[in-house]
Design a protein around this motif. Structure first.
Motif, mmCIF file in Angstrom:
data_model
loop_
_atom_site.group_PDB
_atom_site.id
_atom_site.type_symbol
_atom_site.label_atom_id
_atom_site.label_comp_id
_atom_site.label_asym_id
_atom_site.label_seq_id
_atom_site.Cartn_x
_atom_site.Cartn_y
_atom_site.Cartn_z
ATOM 1 N N GLU A 13 -40.214 24.560 -29.324
ATOM 2 C CA GLU A 13 -41.523 24.087 -28.851
ATOM 3 C C GLU A 13 -41.601 22.546 -28.966
ATOM 4 O OE1 GLU A 13 -44.760 26.346 -30.603
ATOM 5 O OE2 GLU A 13 -46.190 24.754 -30.151
ATOM 6 N N PRO A 16 -39.591 19.365 -25.876
ATOM 7 C CA PRO A 16 -40.106 18.476 -24.826
ATOM 8 C C PRO A 16 -40.870 17.280 -25.383
ATOM 9 C CG PRO A 16 -41.207 20.641 -24.772
ATOM 10 C CD PRO A 16 -40.085 20.733 -25.748
ATOM 11 N N TYR A 17 -41.524 17.481 -26.536
ATOM 12 C CA TYR A 17 -42.277 16.367 -27.128
ATOM 13 C C TYR A 17 -41.326 15.317 -27.687
ATOM 14 C CZ TYR A 17 -46.151 19.563 -26.610
ATOM 15 O OH TYR A 17 -47.079 20.414 -26.077
ATOM 16 N N ARG A 19 -38.355 14.709 -26.579
ATOM 17 C CA ARG A 19 -37.785 14.013 -25.419
ATOM 18 C C ARG A 19 -38.782 12.976 -24.880
ATOM 19 N NH1 ARG A 19 -36.970 18.205 -21.871
ATOM 20 N NH2 ARG A 19 -35.200 18.937 -23.040
ATOM 21 N N GLU A 20 -40.065 13.379 -24.810
ATOM 22 C CA GLU A 20 -41.086 12.472 -24.258
ATOM 23 C C GLU A 20 -41.347 11.266 -25.174
ATOM 24 O OE1 GLU A 20 -44.899 14.364 -23.535
ATOM 25 O OE2 GLU A 20 -45.825 12.445 -22.967
ATOM 26 N N ASN A 278 -47.855 22.774 -29.102
ATOM 27 C CA ASN A 278 -48.724 22.845 -27.925
ATOM 28 C C ASN A 278 -50.199 22.844 -28.309
ATOM 29 O OD1 ASN A 278 -46.378 23.010 -26.430
ATOM 30 N ND2 ASN A 278 -46.364 25.246 -26.466
#
Ligand SMILES: Nc1ncnc2c1ncn2[C@@H]1O[C@H](COP(=O)(O)OP(=O)(O)OP(=O)(O)O)[C@@H](O)[C@H]1O
Ligand SMILES: [Mg+2]
Length: 289
Positions: A13, A16-17, A19-20, A278
């Protein structure tokens, strides 16, 4: 909480954070109340070290009002507040600086470094990072060495970030002739976030976020825009220590900081939950709303 931490899905989970956010500057303001309990402070320091390890360019700004009160009381020095601000004469300023830039700052630095975080403690006077002028209120009232920020030298922080350090900054500024000024730590965090074009500014405080009724944690407002926040100031929902926080949040949203959060530093690993999951916690502020 324990079960959640043991689930490998939480790492997926977070992907993606990570990576961002990797390589992006974040400012975290540690409220004085989150610094009172060592176990809690240690957990926060671990979270900070971990965020740095996944590549977030972290900058920490801290308060320390409660430690200052404790020390003034111990030394028998009168503590005078006017309109919620500590009237800071020369003697009080010496104690404020000693506590903020000495005790509080070095305690945080030590805890982060115990996790291998490369924390480096400075005050706004070093560099000088923050220049200040004496604060004067709308009625011309003065408060001794309480300062209002004139400028922030973002390059001081950028040099430290480039060197791989986590700057840990106490809210003491440099004034004319080298005079020290006591700053509101919320304003300092906001101005620092603006100066380095931070992606996020996160306030860790002792409440779950902005509450419609400050006595009832069940009345948390999970999202707010700058205009709505100003309306809450006008109708008296926001008072006391929340006031400078909201004022500084509105200011930085209007100066390019994308997201601001107020979350509870009393909740274990609140920083990680806010950044990597999330379901956000606390109050999230958007420029657009
Ligand atoms: N609407 C509101 N919602 C939540 N808290 C509020 C509200 N209005 C006032 N407050 C007060 O604001 C306080 C948070 O600000 P405070 O200045 O005490 O903490 P801090 O900024 O985290 O710490 P420090 O000032 O030591 O750095 C809360 O404990 C609460 O009493
Ligand atoms: Mg405060």
């Amino acid at each position: 909480m324990k079960r959640r931490l043991l689930q490998p899905e939480i790492l997926i989970e977070a992907l993606p954070y990570i990576r961002e956010f990797t390589g992006k500057p974040f400012v975290v303001k540690l409220g004085g109340s989150t610094l009172l309990d060592e176990a809690q402070c240690t957990r926060i320091a671990g979270d900070i070290a971990l965020l740095k390890l996944v590549g977030i360019q972290l900058v920490v700004v801290h308060g320390g009002g409660k430690h200052i009160n404790e020390m003034l009381q111990r030394l028998g020095i009168q503590n005078e507040f006017k309109n919620g601000l500590r009237v800071t004469n020369e003697e009080t300023m010496r104690i404020v600086e000693m506590v903020l830039s000495g005790r509080s700052n070095k305690d945080i630095v030590t805890l982060i470094n115990r996790y291998g975080g490369k924390a480096l403690g400075i005050s706004g006077k070093d560099g000088p990072l923050i220049r200040a002028l004496p604060y004067t209120d709308a009625n011309g009232g003065t408060y001794g060495q309480v300062g209002i920020i004139e400028s922030v030298a973002g390059d001081v922080i950028e040099h430290l970030l480039t060197g791989g350090f986590i700057p840990v900054i106490s809210p003491v500024a440099y004034g004319e002739g080298g005079r020290s000024y006591n700053l509101n730590a919320d304003h300092a965090a906001s101005r620092i976030a603006q100066a380095i074009c931070a992606k996020k500014l996160i306030y860790l405080s002792d409440i779950p976020g902005v509450l419609r009724d400050p006595r009832d944690p069940g009345t948390l407002i999970s999202e707010l825009g700058a205009l709505e926040a100003e309306a809450l100031i006008a109708d008296g929902t926001i008072s006391g220590g929340m006031l400078p926080k909201i004022q500084s949040i509105v200011e930085c949203l209007r100066h390019g900081v994308e997201k601001v959060h107020i979350i509870s530093g009393l909740e274990p690993h609140a920083l990680l939950l806010e950044i990597f999951t999330n379901g956000g916690i606390g109050t999230e502020f958007h420029a657009a709303l």
